[in-house]
Design a protein around this motif. Structure first.
Motif, PDB file in Angstrom:
ATOM      1  N   GLU A  10       0.827  -1.200   0.000  1.00 42.56           N
ATOM      2  CA  GLU A  10       0.000   0.000   0.000  1.00 42.56           C
ATOM      3  C   GLU A  10       0.865   1.255   0.000  1.00 42.56           C
ATOM      4  O   GLU A  10       1.960   1.265   0.555  1.00 42.56           O
ATOM      5  CB  GLU A  10      -0.927   0.008   1.217  1.00 42.56           C
ATOM      6  CG  GLU A  10      -1.974  -1.076   1.178  1.00 42.56           C
ATOM      7  CD  GLU A  10      -2.926  -1.017   2.349  1.00 42.56           C
ATOM      8  OE1 GLU A  10      -4.123  -1.233   2.114  1.00 42.56           O
ATOM      9  OE2 GLU A  10      -2.481  -0.745   3.478  1.00 42.56           O
ATOM     10  N   THR A  11       0.324   2.293  -0.623  1.00 43.42           N
ATOM     11  CA  THR A  11       1.004   3.584  -0.670  1.00 43.42           C
ATOM     12  C   THR A  11      -0.029   4.673  -0.375  1.00 43.42           C
ATOM     13  O   THR A  11      -1.184   4.371  -0.074  1.00 43.42           O
ATOM     14  CB  THR A  11       1.617   3.837  -2.065  1.00 43.42           C
ATOM     15  OG1 THR A  11       0.561   3.965  -3.026  1.00 43.42           O
ATOM     16  CG2 THR A  11       2.569   2.720  -2.475  1.00 43.42           C
ATOM     17  N   LEU A  14      -2.614   3.932  -3.102  1.00 40.18           N
ATOM     18  CA  LEU A  14      -3.055   2.554  -3.347  1.00 40.18           C
ATOM     19  C   LEU A  14      -3.417   1.906  -2.022  1.00 40.18           C
ATOM     20  O   LEU A  14      -2.603   1.891  -1.097  1.00 40.18           O
ATOM     21  CB  LEU A  14      -1.947   1.743  -4.028  1.00 40.18           C
ATOM     22  CG  LEU A  14      -2.256   0.279  -4.343  1.00 40.18           C
ATOM     23  CD1 LEU A  14      -3.345   0.170  -5.406  1.00 40.18           C
ATOM     24  CD2 LEU A  14      -0.992  -0.432  -4.811  1.00 40.18           C
ATOM     25  N   GLU A  15      -4.653   1.420  -1.943  1.00 37.36           N
ATOM     26  CA  GLU A  15      -5.092   0.772  -0.704  1.00 37.36           C
ATOM     27  C   GLU A  15      -5.780  -0.544  -1.036  1.00 37.36           C
ATOM     28  O   GLU A  15      -6.495  -0.651  -2.035  1.00 37.36           O
ATOM     29  CB  GLU A  15      -6.041   1.669   0.082  1.00 37.36           C
ATOM     30  CG  GLU A  15      -6.450   1.019   1.387  1.00 37.36           C
ATOM     31  CD  GLU A  15      -6.918   2.001   2.432  1.00 37.36           C
ATOM     32  OE1 GLU A  15      -7.825   1.634   3.193  1.00 37.36           O
ATOM     33  OE2 GLU A  15      -6.385   3.117   2.495  1.00 37.36           O
ATOM     34  N   PHE A  16      -5.551  -1.541  -0.175  1.00 33.81           N
ATOM     35  CA  PHE A  16      -6.129  -2.864  -0.360  1.00 33.81           C
ATOM     36  C   PHE A  16      -7.270  -3.098   0.621  1.00 33.81           C
ATOM     37  O   PHE A  16      -7.209  -2.675   1.769  1.00 33.81           O
ATOM     38  CB  PHE A  16      -5.082  -3.958  -0.126  1.00 33.81           C
ATOM     39  CG  PHE A  16      -3.820  -3.797  -0.927  1.00 33.81           C
ATOM     40  CD1 PHE A  16      -3.852  -3.410  -2.259  1.00 33.81           C
ATOM     41  CD2 PHE A  16      -2.589  -4.039  -0.353  1.00 33.81           C
ATOM     42  CE1 PHE A  16      -2.690  -3.259  -2.994  1.00 33.81           C
ATOM     43  CE2 PHE A  16      -1.417  -3.908  -1.076  1.00 33.81           C
ATOM     44  CZ  PHE A  16      -1.464  -3.522  -2.401  1.00 33.81           C
ATOM     45  N   THR A  30     -11.340   6.744   2.692  1.00 38.51           N
ATOM     46  CA  THR A  30     -10.191   6.617   1.792  1.00 38.51           C
ATOM     47  C   THR A  30     -10.501   7.265   0.447  1.00 38.51           C
ATOM     48  O   THR A  30      -9.651   7.962  -0.122  1.00 38.51           O
ATOM     49  CB  THR A  30      -9.820   5.134   1.602  1.00 38.51           C
ATOM     50  OG1 THR A  30      -9.529   4.568   2.875  1.00 38.51           O
ATOM     51  CG2 THR A  30      -8.626   4.980   0.683  1.00 38.51           C
ATOM     52  N   LEU A  42      -8.404   1.907  -4.959  1.00 43.79           N
ATOM     53  CA  LEU A  42      -8.781   0.903  -3.961  1.00 43.79           C
ATOM     54  C   LEU A  42      -8.881  -0.421  -4.701  1.00 43.79           C
ATOM     55  O   LEU A  42      -9.518  -0.481  -5.759  1.00 43.79           O
ATOM     56  CB  LEU A  42     -10.152   1.213  -3.375  1.00 43.79           C
ATOM     57  CG  LEU A  42     -10.243   2.213  -2.254  1.00 43.79           C
ATOM     58  CD1 LEU A  42     -11.686   2.636  -2.066  1.00 43.79           C
ATOM     59  CD2 LEU A  42      -9.739   1.598  -0.981  1.00 43.79           C
ATOM     60  N   ASP A  48      -4.276  -7.044   3.460  1.00 46.83           N
ATOM     61  CA  ASP A  48      -3.268  -6.054   3.861  1.00 46.83           C
ATOM     62  C   ASP A  48      -1.841  -6.579   3.714  1.00 46.83           C
ATOM     63  O   ASP A  48      -0.912  -5.797   3.516  1.00 46.83           O
ATOM     64  CB  ASP A  48      -3.494  -5.616   5.311  1.00 46.83           C
ATOM     65  CG  ASP A  48      -4.688  -4.679   5.451  1.00 46.83           C
ATOM     66  OD1 ASP A  48      -5.067  -4.044   4.443  1.00 46.83           O
ATOM     67  OD2 ASP A  48      -5.233  -4.595   6.554  1.00 46.83           O
ATOM     68  N   ARG A  50      -0.718  -8.145   1.269  1.00 45.47           N
ATOM     69  CA  ARG A  50      -0.498  -8.209  -0.177  1.00 45.47           C
ATOM     70  C   ARG A  50      -0.905  -9.530  -0.813  1.00 45.47           C
ATOM     71  O   ARG A  50      -0.596  -9.784  -1.971  1.00 45.47           O
ATOM     72  CB  ARG A  50       0.962  -7.892  -0.531  1.00 45.47           C
ATOM     73  CG  ARG A  50       1.398  -6.535  -0.092  1.00 45.47           C
ATOM     74  CD  ARG A  50       2.818  -6.296  -0.470  1.00 45.47           C
ATOM     75  NE  ARG A  50       3.519  -5.956   0.765  1.00 45.47           N
ATOM     76  CZ  ARG A  50       4.812  -5.956   0.890  1.00 45.47           C
ATOM     77  NH1 ARG A  50       5.564  -6.281  -0.105  1.00 45.47           N
ATOM     78  NH2 ARG A  50       5.356  -5.635   2.026  1.00 45.47           N
TER      79      ARG A  50
END
Length: 99
Positions: A10-11, A14-16, A30, A42, A48, A50
């Protein structure tokens, strides 16, 4: 390209999400944060850590529609978003792009 991005984690853009939370505020915050900065994505179906866990392939478009509806109904002013269904490592994920 998405597989490489997931591998990096995540950055700020970029979110998971493993799945769509029942409490939509958990992802709407978010979405608003992305919209107020430089945009972002998203990815539903990624844990989380990955790990690509995927979403139900038969429900992927319904999931995308439900997320888009939650954003349209939960954000004022309206936030420009787009969604797509993709395959990563043989698993289906839903990507929501926030402008």
């Amino acid at each position: 390209m998405l597989k490489d991005e997931i591998g990096k984690g995540e950055t700020s853009s970029l979110e998971f999400k493993r799945d769509v939370p029942r409490d939509h505020l958990k992802f709407l915050k978010t979405v608003v944060a992305f919209a107020n900065c430089h945009g972002g994505r998203l990815v539903f179906g990624v844990d989380d850590d990955r790990t690509v866990v995927g979403v139900d392939e038969l429900e992927a478009f319904e999931i995308a529609d439900s997320v888009m509806d939650a954003i349209a109904n939960g954000c004022m002013p309206l936030v420009a978003v787009d969604s797509e269904v993709a395959t990563v490592d043989g698993k289906t994920v839903v990507i929501v792009e926030v402008a």
